[in-house]
Design a protein around this motif. Structure first.
Motif, PDB file in Angstrom:
ATOM      1  N   SER A  34      82.184 -26.279   0.528  1.00  0.00           N
ATOM      2  CA  SER A  34      83.493 -26.420  -0.115  1.00  0.00           C
ATOM      3  C   SER A  34      83.437 -26.573  -1.623  1.00  0.00           C
ATOM      4  N   GLY A  35      82.307 -26.987  -2.174  1.00  0.00           N
ATOM      5  CA  GLY A  35      82.234 -27.202  -3.611  1.00  0.00           C
ATOM      6  C   GLY A  35      81.861 -25.963  -4.412  1.00  0.00           C
ATOM      7  N   PHE A  36      81.585 -24.867  -3.736  1.00  0.00           N
ATOM      8  CA  PHE A  36      81.133 -23.657  -4.413  1.00  0.00           C
ATOM      9  C   PHE A  36      82.312 -22.767  -4.769  1.00  0.00           C
ATOM     10  N   ALA A  37      82.383 -22.373  -6.038  1.00  0.00           N
ATOM     11  CA  ALA A  37      83.275 -21.283  -6.416  1.00  0.00           C
ATOM     12  C   ALA A  37      82.596 -19.981  -6.021  1.00  0.00           C
ATOM     13  N   ALA A  82      87.590 -13.372  -7.664  1.00  0.00           N
ATOM     14  CA  ALA A  82      86.969 -14.692  -7.747  1.00  0.00           C
ATOM     15  C   ALA A  82      87.885 -15.724  -7.117  1.00  0.00           C
ATOM     16  N   LEU A  83      87.274 -16.770  -6.590  1.00  0.00           N
ATOM     17  CA  LEU A  83      88.029 -17.790  -5.863  1.00  0.00           C
ATOM     18  C   LEU A  83      87.444 -19.156  -6.197  1.00  0.00           C
ATOM     19  N   SER A  84      88.326 -20.074  -6.551  1.00  0.00           N
ATOM     20  CA  SER A  84      87.863 -21.422  -6.873  1.00  0.00           C
ATOM     21  C   SER A  84      87.398 -22.146  -5.610  1.00  0.00           C
ATOM     22  N   SER A  85      86.711 -23.251  -5.808  1.00  0.00           N
ATOM     23  CA  SER A  85      86.205 -24.013  -4.672  1.00  0.00           C
ATOM     24  C   SER A  85      87.344 -24.543  -3.805  1.00  0.00           C
ATOM     25  N   SER A  86      88.469 -24.844  -4.426  1.00  0.00           N
ATOM     26  CA  SER A  86      89.621 -25.345  -3.668  1.00  0.00           C
ATOM     27  C   SER A  86      90.374 -24.241  -2.956  1.00  0.00           C
TER      28      SER A  86
END
Length: 128
Positions: free
Chosen positions: A30-33, A50-54
């Motif tokens: 879950s912490g990986f972008a 691209a996708l943020s970790s959230s």
């Protein structure tokens, strides 16, 4: 060490759809972008999405906006790229990549050298 394994590439006719998956072998995903890149023959590798970790922040290259969708399932430790309305120019090797948590303090990452881990790539070929 993080291993990323892409799947789902193949041959598809123009106008068709294809879904790519990238499974991560990591304890906490879950912490990986995450990002999807592609490299066409004779061209430089480019960021597609691209996708943020959230999962709340998303970027798409102009060339795929409205056609591609990036998403993630943290429980399955997997990021997806759904590709619709495929064009001949989408033909490329597609790579997923990951940024280690808390590396730069950003939500989205746009540069290749910001990504710490890469998959082996999966070929997508769009035919006429």
């Amino acid at each position: 060490q993080v291993e990323l394994v892409e799947s789902g590439g193949g041959l598809v006719q123009a106008g068709g759809s294809l879904g790519l998956s990238c499974a991560a072998s990591v304890r906490t995903f879950s912490g990986f972008a995450m990002g999807w890149f592609r490299q066409a023959p004779g061209k430089e590798r480019e960021l597609v999405a691209a996708l943020s970790s959230s999962g709340r922040d998303i970027y798409y290259a102009d060339s795929v906006k409205g056609r591609f969708t990036i998403s993630r399932d943290n429980a399955k430790k997997t990021v997806y790229l759904q590709m619709n309305s495929l064009k001949l120019e989408d033909t490329a090797v597609y790579y997923c990549a990951a940024v280690s948590p808390n590396t730069y303090g950003q939500d989205l990452y746009y540069e290749e050298d910001e990504y710490n881990y890469w998959g082996q790539g999966t070929q997508v070929t769009v035919s006429s």
